[in-house]
Design an enzyme around this catalytic site. Structure first.
Site, mmCIF file in Angstrom:
data_model
loop_
_atom_site.group_PDB
_atom_site.id
_atom_site.type_symbol
_atom_site.label_atom_id
_atom_site.label_comp_id
_atom_site.label_asym_id
_atom_site.label_seq_id
_atom_site.Cartn_x
_atom_site.Cartn_y
_atom_site.Cartn_z
ATOM 1 N N ARG A 44 102.144 26.086 59.596
ATOM 2 C CA ARG A 44 102.458 24.670 59.370
ATOM 3 C C ARG A 44 101.304 23.801 59.885
ATOM 4 O O ARG A 44 100.534 24.238 60.743
ATOM 5 C CB ARG A 44 103.732 24.261 60.113
ATOM 6 N N GLY A 61 86.993 0.854 65.118
ATOM 7 C CA GLY A 61 88.362 1.354 65.303
ATOM 8 C C GLY A 61 88.915 0.917 66.647
ATOM 9 O O GLY A 61 88.198 0.957 67.645
ATOM 10 N N ARG A 112 105.593 30.927 64.335
ATOM 11 C CA ARG A 112 104.663 30.358 63.353
ATOM 12 C C ARG A 112 103.278 30.088 63.951
ATOM 13 O O ARG A 112 103.139 29.975 65.168
ATOM 14 C CB ARG A 112 105.193 28.995 62.883
ATOM 15 N N GLU A 133 79.391 3.201 68.274
ATOM 16 C CA GLU A 133 78.004 3.237 67.770
ATOM 17 C C GLU A 133 77.723 2.158 66.713
ATOM 18 O O GLU A 133 76.618 1.604 66.675
ATOM 19 C CB GLU A 133 77.666 4.622 67.196
ATOM 20 N N ASP A 142 86.625 8.813 70.393
ATOM 21 C CA ASP A 142 85.832 10.009 70.063
ATOM 22 C C ASP A 142 84.942 10.485 71.217
ATOM 23 O O ASP A 142 84.484 11.621 71.210
ATOM 24 C CB ASP A 142 84.928 9.740 68.846
ATOM 25 N N GLU A 146 88.838 16.930 62.956
ATOM 26 C CA GLU A 146 88.783 16.505 61.549
ATOM 27 C C GLU A 146 87.395 16.750 60.934
ATOM 28 O O GLU A 146 87.263 16.888 59.721
ATOM 29 C CB GLU A 146 89.150 15.021 61.428
HETATM 30 O O1 F6P Z 1 86.026 6.403 65.515
HETATM 31 C C1 F6P Z 1 87.382 6.386 65.761
HETATM 32 C C2 F6P Z 1 88.146 7.019 64.623
HETATM 33 O O2 F6P Z 1 89.513 7.040 64.971
HETATM 34 C C3 F6P Z 1 87.671 8.423 64.219
HETATM 35 O O3 F6P Z 1 88.125 9.420 65.094
HETATM 36 C C4 F6P Z 1 88.211 8.520 62.816
HETATM 37 O O4 F6P Z 1 87.476 9.430 62.039
HETATM 38 C C5 F6P Z 1 88.063 7.110 62.306
HETATM 39 O O5 F6P Z 1 88.002 6.265 63.430
HETATM 40 C C6 F6P Z 1 89.179 6.665 61.396
HETATM 41 O O6 F6P Z 1 88.851 5.450 60.858
HETATM 42 P P1 F6P Z 1 89.879 4.390 60.269
HETATM 43 O O7 F6P Z 1 90.377 3.562 61.400
HETATM 44 O O8 F6P Z 1 89.036 3.570 59.337
HETATM 45 O O9 F6P Z 1 90.987 5.133 59.596
#
Ligand code: F6P
Length: 342
Positions: A266, A11, A162, A103, A127, A222
């Site tokens: 929301r 990413g 809210r 990683e 992350d 998430e």
């Molecule tokens: O590892 C970085 C990250 O942005 C994570 O926080 C997230 O879960 C993932 O990559 C999202 O992956 P993609 O770019 O494949 O949507």
């Protein structure tokens, strides 16, 4: 003349371009030629390269993303790809390859090093979950953007009385949620490392309301999950490194909180917003320091090592150690965050 390659994998995140610029400039100052490998490991398999020099990296310091492109290609899915990487390494006459990634990318770098390739690593990810370094670049920008978004959500939450649930990235580590939640004054922060106790969450929000605060902010990573539940995913199909695409916990939480408390609720999913845009000053400086240090490692022949930040010093650590375990949240930090819940 020596020749180094550089690639960015996994990413993207803010700070990659400052690294590319620093590697290119430091190498040029040392009389080393640099080429960029496009789209992470895919570029090494397909021999996709672009020349880099002081001119081509001029002006990229404040730019988000990566001028080299990236991919989540895992060459170890197919032995032929690994063979091609080795052939191309020779064909390109590389003395060293600098792999910038998290990683997954660095896991591949470590395996290639073990198989005889001259590889140096640089840690990146929003992350902040890579071991052996206090920080990865990209994280600081991500938490600053998330904090600004939480501030904005506060004012509208207050006007409408809210509960706002904010879902942030971070995969299986709660760094982004904890630090942006603390900085943004969140009333509850939910992280992957600690299962969600929904009764507690609702009680905190109700108690807050009973002392006159009829609006609240809940920040959820998430990767946070309920005590007896599974991870909530947007796509079950795994990527080349075996990761599911996480997402959806925010909506699930909002539904339950709304039903149990009666508060209007929301959801905002910040998602890739946290990965885009210009790097913070901290990430530009860290990326620059990592880039210079990586060239120094490659010049000294310190292969199989990664640059890392420990305290305020840049050090080298074996890539192998960095990719062994995920760096999950420091629970002392989370305990401090909890003092401000409600
Ligand atoms: O590892 C970085 C990250 O942005 C994570 O926080 C997230 O879960 C993932 O990559 C999202 O992956 P993609 O770019 O494949 O949507």
């Amino acid at each position: 003349m020596k020749k180094f390659g550089i690639l960015t994998g996994g990413g993207d995140c803010p700070g990659l371009n400052p690294v590319i610029r620093a590697v290119t400039r430091k190498a040029s100052n040392e009389g080393v030629k640099v080429i960029g490998i496009e789209n992470g490991w895919e570029g090494m398999i397909k021999n996709l390269t672009i020349p880099l020099d002081i001119q081509s990296v001029s002006g990229i310091l404040p730019k988000g993303g990566t001028i080299l492109g990236t991919s989540r290609t895992n060459p170890y899915k197919n032995p032929k790809d690994v063979k091609k990487i080795k052939e191309n390494f020779k064909k390109l006459k590389l003395n060293a390859l600098i792999a910038v990634g998290g990683e997954d990318t660095l896991g591949v770098a470590n395996k290639l090093f073990k198989e005889g390739l001259n590889v140096v690593g640089i840690p990146k990810t929003i992350d902040n979950d890579l071991s052996e370094t206090d920080y990865t670049f990209g994280f600081d920008t991500a938490i600053n953007i998330a904090t600004e978004c939480i501030d904005r959500l506060h004012t509208t939450a207050e006007s409408h009385h809210r509960v706002m649930v904010v879902e942030v990235m971070g995969r299986h580590a709660g760094w982004i949620a904890t630090e942006s939640g603390m900085a943004g004054g969140a009333d509850v922060i939910l992280i992957p490392e600690i299962p969600i106790n929904i009764n507690n969450v609702c009680n905190i929000l109700k108690k807050r309301c009973s002392r006159g605060k009829d609006f609240s902010i809940v920040v959820a990573a998430e990767g946070a999950k309920f005590k007896k539940g599974n991870l909530i995913v947007r796509r079950t199909k795994k990527d080349a490194f075996g990761h599911e695409l996480l997402g959806g916990i925010g909506h699930r939480l909002a539904e339950i909180i709304g039903k149990r408390t009666g508060f209007e609720t929301r959801v905002t999913v910040l998602g890739h917003i946290l990965r885009g845009g210009s790097p913070s000053a901290f990430d530009r400086v860290l990326g620059t320091r990592f880039g210079v240090a990586a060239v120094e490692l490659a010049l000294r022949g310190d292969f199989g090592f990664m640059t890392a930040l420990k305290g305020n010093k840049i050090v080298k650590v074996p890539i192998e150690k960095a990719v062994k375990h995920l760096k999950t949240i420091d629970l002392e930090l989370y305990d401090i965050a909890k003092e401000f819940f409600g």
